[in-house]
Design a protein around this motif. Sequence first.
Motif, PDB file in Angstrom:
ATOM      1  N   LEU A 105     -19.362 -18.975   6.213  1.00 31.76           N
ATOM      2  CA  LEU A 105     -20.640 -18.582   5.627  1.00 31.76           C
ATOM      3  C   LEU A 105     -21.830 -19.093   6.436  1.00 31.76           C
ATOM      4  O   LEU A 105     -22.952 -18.611   6.258  1.00 31.76           O
ATOM      5  N   ARG A 124     -22.171 -13.995   1.397  1.00 33.32           N
ATOM      6  CA  ARG A 124     -21.151 -14.388   0.427  1.00 33.32           C
ATOM      7  C   ARG A 124     -20.399 -13.189  -0.129  1.00 33.32           C
ATOM      8  O   ARG A 124     -19.188 -13.253  -0.341  1.00 33.32           O
ATOM      9  N   VAL A 138     -22.208 -23.297  -2.936  1.00 35.76           N
ATOM     10  CA  VAL A 138     -20.811 -23.262  -2.526  1.00 35.76           C
ATOM     11  C   VAL A 138     -20.169 -24.611  -2.823  1.00 35.76           C
ATOM     12  O   VAL A 138     -20.777 -25.666  -2.605  1.00 35.76           O
TER      13      VAL A 138
END
Length: 519
Positions: free
Chosen positions: A374, A380, A517
Amino acid sequence: MTAFTGTGALTRLALRRDRLLLPLWALVVGGMVASGSGSLGALYDTPAERAALAASMTANSSMRSLYGPVLGDSIGALVAWRFTTFAAVLAAIMSMIIVVRHTREEEETGRQDMLSAARVGRRAPLTAALLTALLADAAVALIVTAGLSGEGLRGALALGLAVGGTGMVFAGLTAIVAQLTESARLARGLTAALLGLAFALRAAGDAGGSPAPTWASPIGWAQHVRPFAGERWWVPLLMAAAVAAQGTVAFALSARRDVGMSFLPARPGPASGRIATAGGLAWRLQRGGLLGWTAGFLVAGVVFGGMVEGASDLVGDNEQARRIFERMGGQAGLQDAFLATMTGLFGMVAALFVVGSVLRLHGEETSQRAEPVLAGAVGRLRWAAGHLVIAFGGAVALMAAAAAGLTLAYGRDGGPILGAALAQLPAVWVLGGLAVLLHGVVPKAAPAAWGVAGLCLALGWIGPALDLPGPVLDLSPYGHLPKLPGAPVDPAPLLLLTGLAAALAAAGLAGLRRRDVTA
């Protein structure tokens, strides 16, 4: 400080982390066996009916390959015949999940490094994992023994030891595999392959009437305990000896490697080139599992397809058994009902693949492998979409493979069978959408998707036999599907379930986009 220092603390930590998962597994596995006494007693309530069932099943090689031999015509012996193999397989899966979760997965995520920095002995993590598996298998054995004690305490105890002992044998086997592999995914995959081999050996031995292959399989050992049919108490001792030997090997291997390393290290990838997109990375990570599941569904379809012609032998003239098949599979003839039952079973098992594939996102996050991906030019949603395409599209491949196997063995028109198999997909996708929602919105609760899938599997497989009320069966998305082939098709439930799956997945992706995250 000794090599076992900290074992108690790590065991308590493992039990605390699995405080929801372990009771659910134990209740499902043990309750499935314990419920068999009432359901089979209601179906075959006279000695003549039970003797006729035992004779017909003994003469049917397909049924012997699926369930094993019938060793007696008492209620307890029929319960042992009907449930021992599948309960042993479920106990083995439970033990595999526990041991991998608390050994290789802890090392892969780096948590074991932090724990080992405290007063934790070299052998404590592996010992704690095996003790946790032992407690879970003991709980299953106790539930089975208590539930069947009315049929005879000796036989109930023997059946409980057979199921729990099989779980512990695979716990020891998983402990060895966890030392050889570098990733939790590979450890689970190899152990699952060995479990499939054990099931195949037992099935081949029982179908051919030869005891040699069954003695080569730990699942076959469970049958050789002979619950309610002249118990062999030395077979559980054989299982205990095998577990002790496996533990010795696992501890010896563990002492000869560094934490996080293995004896079969993963091969490095190419220096440049072959993975250019997030979807390509997802395919590279999940292709082995998808191909293995697809092959397994194809083979299982062939096995079950060969049993369709013998469906009438399974129920004979027993109207109650016929009604159970009709509740599970519809009203349009016993063979259609049997096919509908089998496609429904494949659909419920396919949900386990979808949930596991979706939760690969959770594993990538918790192991901190998602962050480098990422950090590049990958959003995402693109990262998640690669895994979700494999999860939801893979379910289509699995059900198509099952339909192909059923058609090959049954030898009839494959169109209705394929339609029946694909009709299971909306319910499968609902459970996959729930896993996406949990991962995206409440990532710490994401593993609960396994529990929901297991509950739906239990409701679909055991509920009709127990004649549970319709509202209870409707708690599962599978309760709203048409019973194909043979039943009329109402597209409304299929469309509603598909829309629900899409809404759950969309809500989960929206949550993933907004949260931190690994948070």
